[in-house]
Write an enzyme that holds these catalytic residues in place. Structure first.
Site, PDB file in Angstrom:
ATOM      1  N   ASP A   3       1.207  -1.343  -0.256  1.00  0.00           N
ATOM      2  CA  ASP A   3      -0.195   0.090   0.060  1.00  0.00           C
ATOM      3  C   ASP A   3       0.802   1.250  -0.198  1.00  0.00           C
ATOM      4  O   ASP A   3       1.583   1.105   1.161  1.00  0.00           O
ATOM      5  CB  ASP A   3      -0.943  -0.572   1.314  1.00  0.00           C
ATOM      6  CG  ASP A   3      -2.007   1.606   1.073  1.00  0.00           C
ATOM      7  OD1 ASP A   3      -3.315   1.023   1.049  1.00  0.00           O
ATOM      8  OD2 ASP A   3      -1.752   2.143   2.325  1.00  0.00           O
ATOM      9  N   TYR A  20       2.766   9.672  -0.488  1.00  0.00           N
ATOM     10  CA  TYR A  20       3.951   8.984   0.239  1.00  0.00           C
ATOM     11  C   TYR A  20       5.674   9.796  -0.614  1.00  0.00           C
ATOM     12  O   TYR A  20       6.778   9.238   0.480  1.00  0.00           O
ATOM     13  CB  TYR A  20       3.819   7.853  -0.004  1.00  0.00           C
ATOM     14  CG  TYR A  20       2.957   7.352   0.919  1.00  0.00           C
ATOM     15  CD1 TYR A  20       2.002   8.072   1.433  1.00  0.00           C
ATOM     16  CD2 TYR A  20       2.523   6.160   1.766  1.00  0.00           C
ATOM     17  CE1 TYR A  20       0.657   7.360   2.466  1.00  0.00           C
ATOM     18  CE2 TYR A  20       1.047   5.698   1.928  1.00  0.00           C
ATOM     19  CZ  TYR A  20       0.330   6.687   2.704  1.00  0.00           C
ATOM     20  OH  TYR A  20      -0.971   6.173   2.890  1.00  0.00           O
ATOM     21  N   LYS A  43      -2.656   5.686  -4.710  1.00  0.00           N
ATOM     22  CA  LYS A  43      -3.436   7.197  -4.133  1.00  0.00           C
ATOM     23  C   LYS A  43      -3.324   8.011  -5.052  1.00  0.00           C
ATOM     24  O   LYS A  43      -2.391   8.687  -4.536  1.00  0.00           O
ATOM     25  CB  LYS A  43      -4.260   7.252  -2.490  1.00  0.00           C
ATOM     26  CG  LYS A  43      -3.819   5.655  -1.640  1.00  0.00           C
ATOM     27  CD  LYS A  43      -3.871   6.171  -0.365  1.00  0.00           C
ATOM     28  CE  LYS A  43      -3.562   4.985   0.796  1.00  0.00           C
ATOM     29  NZ  LYS A  43      -2.565   4.681   1.279  1.00  0.00           N
ATOM     30  N   HIS A  56      -7.474   9.554  -1.710  1.00  0.00           N
ATOM     31  CA  HIS A  56      -6.768   9.454  -0.716  1.00  0.00           C
ATOM     32  C   HIS A  56      -7.970  10.032   0.087  1.00  0.00           C
ATOM     33  O   HIS A  56      -8.065   9.550   1.960  1.00  0.00           O
ATOM     34  CB  HIS A  56      -5.923  10.324  -0.553  1.00  0.00           C
ATOM     35  CG  HIS A  56      -4.749   9.285   0.270  1.00  0.00           C
ATOM     36  ND1 HIS A  56      -2.993   9.417  -0.169  1.00  0.00           N
ATOM     37  CD2 HIS A  56      -4.644   9.662   1.537  1.00  0.00           C
ATOM     38  CE1 HIS A  56      -2.683   9.226   0.900  1.00  0.00           C
ATOM     39  NE2 HIS A  56      -3.524   9.093   2.389  1.00  0.00           N
TER      40      HIS A  56
HETATM   41  N1  LIG Z   1      -5.350   5.973   3.408  1.00  0.00           N
HETATM   42  C1  LIG Z   1      -5.084   7.015   4.479  1.00  0.00           C
HETATM   43  O1  LIG Z   1      -5.367   8.510   4.803  1.00  0.00           O
HETATM   44  C2  LIG Z   1      -3.660   6.287   5.335  1.00  0.00           C
HETATM   45  C3  LIG Z   1      -3.042   7.005   6.629  1.00  0.00           C
HETATM   46  C4  LIG Z   1      -2.587   6.150   7.725  1.00  0.00           C
HETATM   47  C5  LIG Z   1      -1.945   5.456   7.495  1.00  0.00           C
HETATM   48  N2  LIG Z   1      -2.552   4.733   6.350  1.00  0.00           N
HETATM   49  C6  LIG Z   1      -1.937   3.361   5.497  1.00  0.00           C
HETATM   50  O2  LIG Z   1      -2.246   2.237   6.727  1.00  0.00           O
HETATM   51  C7  LIG Z   1      -0.505   1.881   6.746  1.00  0.00           C
HETATM   52  C8  LIG Z   1      -0.300   1.384   8.326  1.00  0.00           C
HETATM   53  O3  LIG Z   1      -0.338   2.785   9.029  1.00  0.00           O
HETATM   54  P1  LIG Z   1       0.143   3.861   9.690  1.00  0.00           P
HETATM   55  O4  LIG Z   1       1.755   3.250   9.342  1.00  0.00           O
HETATM   56  O5  LIG Z   1      -0.265   4.897  10.053  1.00  0.00           O
HETATM   57  O6  LIG Z   1       1.045   3.686  11.174  1.00  0.00           O
HETATM   58  P2  LIG Z   1       0.843   1.533  12.108  1.00  0.00           P
HETATM   59  O7  LIG Z   1       0.872   0.641  10.835  1.00  0.00           O
HETATM   60  O8  LIG Z   1       0.043   1.586  12.750  1.00  0.00           O
HETATM   61  O9  LIG Z   1       1.834   1.573  12.906  1.00  0.00           O
HETATM   62  C9  LIG Z   1       3.343   1.457  12.247  1.00  0.00           C
HETATM   63  C10 LIG Z   1       4.334   2.156  13.424  1.00  0.00           C
HETATM   64  O10 LIG Z   1       4.239   1.180  14.078  1.00  0.00           O
HETATM   65  C11 LIG Z   1       6.281   0.921  14.317  1.00  0.00           C
HETATM   66  N3  LIG Z   1       5.881  -1.003  14.443  1.00  0.00           N
HETATM   67  C12 LIG Z   1       5.098  -1.633  13.045  1.00  0.00           C
HETATM   68  N4  LIG Z   1       5.609  -3.345  13.461  1.00  0.00           N
HETATM   69  C13 LIG Z   1       5.439  -3.064  14.652  1.00  0.00           C
HETATM   70  C14 LIG Z   1       6.190  -4.128  15.573  1.00  0.00           C
HETATM   71  N5  LIG Z   1       5.838  -5.253  15.608  1.00  0.00           N
HETATM   72  N6  LIG Z   1       6.739  -3.636  17.115  1.00  0.00           N
HETATM   73  C15 LIG Z   1       6.847  -2.349  17.954  1.00  0.00           C
HETATM   74  N7  LIG Z   1       6.186  -1.410  16.231  1.00  0.00           N
HETATM   75  C16 LIG Z   1       6.115  -1.472  15.578  1.00  0.00           C
HETATM   76  C17 LIG Z   1       6.096   1.246  13.057  1.00  0.00           C
HETATM   77  O11 LIG Z   1       7.416   1.286  13.453  1.00  0.00           O
HETATM   78  P3  LIG Z   1       8.744   0.854  12.088  1.00  0.00           P
HETATM   79  O12 LIG Z   1       8.792   1.170  10.887  1.00  0.00           O
HETATM   80  O13 LIG Z   1      10.372   1.501  12.601  1.00  0.00           O
HETATM   81  O14 LIG Z   1       8.618  -0.877  12.440  1.00  0.00           O
HETATM   82  C18 LIG Z   1       5.495   2.439  12.968  1.00  0.00           C
HETATM   83  O15 LIG Z   1       6.392   3.862  13.804  1.00  0.00           O
HETATM   84  C19 LIG Z   1       0.035   3.193   6.664  1.00  0.00           C
HETATM   85  O16 LIG Z   1       1.861   2.887   6.316  1.00  0.00           O
HETATM   86  C20 LIG Z   1      -0.504   3.455   4.852  1.00  0.00           C
HETATM   87  O17 LIG Z   1       0.055   2.053   4.029  1.00  0.00           O
HETATM   88  C21 LIG Z   1      -3.329   5.064   4.655  1.00  0.00           C
END
Ligand SMILES: NC(=O)c1ccc[n+]([C@@H]2O[C@H](COP(=O)([O-])OP(=O)(O)OC[C@H]3O[C@@H](n4cnc5c(N)ncnc54)[C@H](OP(=O)(O)O)[C@@H]3O)[C@@H](O)[C@H]2O)c1
Length: 283
Positions: free
Chosen positions: A49, A54, A78, A111
């Site tokens: 994704d 990004y 997106k 998005h």
């Molecule tokens: N459509 C939208 O508006 C929107 C908004 C936000 C996100 N997204 C999508 O959703 C995806 C996921 O959401 P997100 O990136 O916001 O947050 P998330 O996946 O909830 O959390 C990511 C965070 O958690 C850490 N992490 C990952 N695995 C871990 C583990 N096993 N243990 C401890 N920490 C861990 C990562 O650090 P490290 O990288 O250092 O491991 C990072 O700081 C995004 O990357 C994006 O593709 C979409």
């Protein structure tokens, strides 16, 4: 049916989509991200994704050029804003394809409901779909009101990607999507890591001999949410986050986790679903 890494959901347009993948928000525009994408795909991650905003679509493109098999990956990107109308959409989409080094995307999302001209841009995206450049069309951060406006204009997206974890359950949108056969994709399933040291979550994780991150990912999956946890810190976390298919949270724990999160609701991102019609623009 038991869930596996390769399980898929059939979308309302007949295509299917993996239930699990790697999110790339805040993944650097650098060789580190090329490596993470390559490692994830080698480990069996079926989906990536990304997004125009990004600034890492070209890292996926580089991974393709280095030999990952594009056709084996479900790829989402997106369009950040509809403010440029049809022309802006065509320009952004063309640029995304170039960066991604591909001639199609599996899922193209608006998005957020921002920028106006949403219906005319949606129609433009339907044209791209008919040309075979987009398999499925979806939206992200669309609230019930936004989805209703789309529906009134004759469009039901295949997917709505919204923030989802126990502390932010967006139940009105989830219920609407379930009723209208829109697949629900949850972003920030780990709450951007904000809740991983919560004592209650740690207790649940000890009960299942899993990590807090694995409990949250599993909670999303068992709710039927497509989930895309992000990690760029290395192969160990990639492995940890995909190692969620050998256990099942009991119905009681699923409910307890939901009830616990609901006591202290918190979103971790921008939450445009709560924007009103003014942000959606003329339809
Ligand atoms: N459509 C939208 O508006 C929107 C908004 C936000 C996100 N997204 C999508 O959703 C995806 C996921 O959401 P997100 O990136 O916001 O947050 P998330 O996946 O909830 O959390 C990511 C965070 O958690 C850490 N992490 C990952 N695995 C871990 C583990 N096993 N243990 C401890 N920490 C861990 C990562 O650090 P490290 O990288 O250092 O491991 C990072 O700081 C995004 O990357 C994006 O593709 C979409």
């Amino acid at each position: 049916m038991s869930l596996t890494l390769k399980s898929r959901i059939t979308l309302n347009d007949g295509h299917s989509m993996p239930i699990f993948g790697l999110g790339l928000y805040q993944a650097e525009s650098s060789s580190k991200t090329i490596q993470i994408i390559t490692d994830a795909i080698k480990l069996g991650y079926p989906m990536i994704d990304t997004a125009e905003i990004y600034k890492n679509e070209s890292q996926f493109g580089e991974a393709v050029k280095k030999g990952i098999k594009r056709e084996e990956i479900f790829l989402t990107t997106k369009l950040f804003t509809t403010e440029g109308g049809c022309e802006g959409c065509q320009k952004s989409f063309k640029n995304s394809l170039e960066q991604l080094a591909t001639d199609y995307v599996d899922l193209y999302l608006l998005h957020a409901p921002q920028g106006g001209h949403v219906i005319e841009v949606y129609k433009e995206i339907v044209k791209l779909q008919k040309e075979g450049k987009i398999r499925s069309i979806g939206v992200s951060n669309f609230g019930v009101e936004h989805l209703e406006w789309l529906k009134q204009a004759g469009f039901v997206p295949a997917v709505n990607q919204i923030e989802l974890h126990p502390w932010w359950q967006n139940e009105d949108i989830v219920n609407y999507c379930r009723t209208n056969n829109i697949a629900i994709e949850g972003y920030s399933p780990l709450g951007k890591s904000r809740f991983l040291d919560d004592p209650y979550l740690i207790k649940v994780s000890q009960k299942y001999n899993k990590t807090p991150a694995q409990i949250l990912i599993r909670w999303s999956l068992q709710n039927g949410f497509i989930t895309i946890p992000k990690t760029t810190s290395g192969i160990e976390r990639l492995k940890e986050n995909m190692d969620v298919f050998d256990f099942k949270l009991s119905d009681e724990d699923m409910k307890d986790i939901a009830d616990y999160g609901k006591k202290n609701p918190q979103n971790t991102g921008w939450e445009p679903t709560k924007n009103g019609k003014d942000k959606f623009g003329p339809i």
